[in-house]
Design a protein around this motif. Sequence first.
Motif, PDB file in Angstrom:
ATOM      1  N   SER B   7     -25.658   5.147 -36.702  1.00 52.66           N
ATOM      2  CA  SER B   7     -25.248   3.232 -35.750  1.00 52.66           C
ATOM      3  C   SER B   7     -24.003   3.647 -35.871  1.00 52.66           C
ATOM      4  O   SER B   7     -23.617   2.708 -34.582  1.00 52.66           O
ATOM      5  CB  SER B   7     -25.696   2.315 -36.526  1.00 52.66           C
ATOM      6  N   ASP B  10     -23.788   5.743 -32.257  1.00 53.44           N
ATOM      7  CA  ASP B  10     -24.082   4.595 -31.274  1.00 53.44           C
ATOM      8  C   ASP B  10     -22.802   3.128 -30.335  1.00 53.44           C
ATOM      9  O   ASP B  10     -23.041   2.702 -29.843  1.00 53.44           O
ATOM     10  CB  ASP B  10     -25.797   3.531 -31.603  1.00 53.44           C
ATOM     11  N   ALA B  11     -22.799   2.573 -31.508  1.00 53.98           N
ATOM     12  CA  ALA B  11     -21.989   1.177 -31.432  1.00 53.98           C
ATOM     13  C   ALA B  11     -20.888   2.256 -30.379  1.00 53.98           C
ATOM     14  O   ALA B  11     -20.045   1.318 -29.306  1.00 53.98           O
ATOM     15  CB  ALA B  11     -21.207   0.612 -32.745  1.00 53.98           C
ATOM     16  N   GLN B  14     -22.211   2.716 -27.049  1.00 53.77           N
ATOM     17  CA  GLN B  14     -21.436   1.435 -26.354  1.00 53.77           C
ATOM     18  C   GLN B  14     -20.404   1.071 -25.770  1.00 53.77           C
ATOM     19  O   GLN B  14     -20.529   0.463 -25.078  1.00 53.77           O
ATOM     20  CB  GLN B  14     -22.526   0.439 -26.999  1.00 53.77           C
ATOM     21  N   THR B  15     -19.461   1.581 -26.760  1.00 50.91           N
ATOM     22  CA  THR B  15     -18.600   0.469 -26.303  1.00 50.91           C
ATOM     23  C   THR B  15     -17.986   1.533 -25.139  1.00 50.91           C
ATOM     24  O   THR B  15     -17.056   1.042 -24.363  1.00 50.91           O
ATOM     25  CB  THR B  15     -16.730   0.684 -27.553  1.00 50.91           C
ATOM     26  N   GLY B  17     -19.714   3.678 -22.984  1.00 50.39           N
ATOM     27  CA  GLY B  17     -20.130   2.373 -21.840  1.00 50.39           C
ATOM     28  C   GLY B  17     -20.689   1.094 -21.389  1.00 50.39           C
ATOM     29  O   GLY B  17     -19.959   1.016 -20.161  1.00 50.39           O
ATOM     30  N   ASP B  18     -19.800   0.504 -21.927  1.00 49.11           N
ATOM     31  CA  ASP B  18     -19.792  -0.962 -21.680  1.00 49.11           C
ATOM     32  C   ASP B  18     -17.903  -0.579 -20.718  1.00 49.11           C
ATOM     33  O   ASP B  18     -17.484  -1.219 -19.501  1.00 49.11           O
ATOM     34  CB  ASP B  18     -18.623  -1.620 -22.284  1.00 49.11           C
ATOM     35  N   GLU B  83     -22.654  13.689 -24.026  1.00 44.97           N
ATOM     36  CA  GLU B  83     -22.356  11.368 -23.821  1.00 44.97           C
ATOM     37  C   GLU B  83     -20.953  11.352 -24.190  1.00 44.97           C
ATOM     38  O   GLU B  83     -20.482  10.729 -23.026  1.00 44.97           O
ATOM     39  CB  GLU B  83     -23.248  10.323 -24.721  1.00 44.97           C
ATOM     40  N   THR B 143     -26.157   5.362 -14.899  1.00 41.29           N
ATOM     41  CA  THR B 143     -26.615   4.314 -15.557  1.00 41.29           C
ATOM     42  C   THR B 143     -27.786   4.512 -16.206  1.00 41.29           C
ATOM     43  O   THR B 143     -27.559   4.844 -17.239  1.00 41.29           O
ATOM     44  CB  THR B 143     -26.070   2.807 -14.735  1.00 41.29           C
TER      45      THR B 143
END
Lengths: 235, 235
Positions: B7, B10-11, B14-15, B17-18, B83, B143
């Motif tokens: 996780s 994943d976090a 996410q950062t 990706g944002d 990724e 995306t």
Amino acid sequence: MTDHIVSSFDADLQTLGDKLAEMGGLCEKLVGESIEALLRRDIPLAKRVIEWDRSIDRLQHEIEENGILTIAKRAPVAIDLREVVAALRIANDLERIGDLAKNIAKRVVALEGQFQPPKLAGGVAHIADLTLAQLKEVLDAYTQRDERRAMEVWKRDGDIDALYNSLFRELLTYMMEDPRNIGFCAHLLFCAKNIERIGDHATNVAETVYYLVHGEAVTDERPKGDLAGAAISYD
Amino acid sequence: MTDHIVSSFDADLQTLGDKLAEMGGLCEKLVGESIEALLRRDIPLAKRVIEWDRSIDRLQHEIEENGILTIAKRAPVAIDLREVVAALRIANDLERIGDLAKNIAKRVVALEGQFQPPKLAGGVAHIADLTLAQLKEVLDAYTQRDERRAMEVWKRDGDIDALYNSLFRELLTYMMEDPRNIGFCAHLLFCAKNIERIGDHATNVAETVYYLVHGEAVTDERPKGDLAGAAISYD
């Protein structure tokens, strides 16, 4: 960290360094030869430059792959991490320098048989000599981790910009004098721009050397040549 | 790998990706506005584009830093590693797209008050529309991790090259018709080239999406528009 791990990291770094040295040598060669091909209208030489650029691309991919795997496997920190990041960044700039040399060479091939106005080679040769000298110097500065030498290169980029601006104006004058010059000069404008951009990438390498040595980015604004003519000095 | 580590990764992702989504949105905006500024000769808008490009540079630095640290801390493999590498590569292309938009905007400022020949906006507007559509489409494809959509963008890059070639010839014709057009058209040649290069970076993003999904590089040669005119289609 055990000796084993340390020496594995050193071996990884050595591999990266070797590939980068090969890439840098190739870039110097291709930039020099692309200009030579342009000044002499040497089509076979231009075609060899185009072919050789593939080797630069291949080296960049290898450096990216090796560098990323080294970070993942060894989790280096501080100066060790910066060494790998610097190699990745410099490989990126060198790949683009190779592309720019290839583009000059492609224009040489495209210009085959086109009317060439006299007096044009001088300005291009001058900016090309300066740019090639900057490239060699910054690659030496990197090899020696000599941040002062790198920053001398950085400071001189304004000279290339100023030369480019003056060349841009000169080429426009030739175009206005005689419409037969327009086609050739338009290509030459792009070649001059490509050379100026090679100088920008040498400046990027200088900034990477600074970051590598100091662990922080250059914060000063880049010197700009000929602010009055800034109208035409960018991209 | 424990849930905790998964996780955390994943976090991190996410950062990344944002930040990349923010960067992509900004790039679309700046490309659109730089063209709008060029077509309308809107100096204040051009100046805002130049200012905003700093945010793109900042985001690229943050993505590089976060991405490298993620690789060092989490040692991701396979798709997880791809990724992060994809995010680094796309941020690199977006940063250059931002630069190209900024360069168009700088030329708009530089052209203030210069004589503008009529009939010129059409060709530039057309290539700009196509390029902006390609950029939006490839960012959506990223995306959604939709490699087919990305490859449709990739295939269409030849259309932009063909349009650029035809615009290049058109601009040379205007220069030959009237020497007063030469200064403006020379800047417009570079603007058109910048737009074409934005298209190349959209194509790079498409290749990155392909690599992300398939774990290997695109091996086909890029489609080239108008081979007969290849004389002028590069860099």
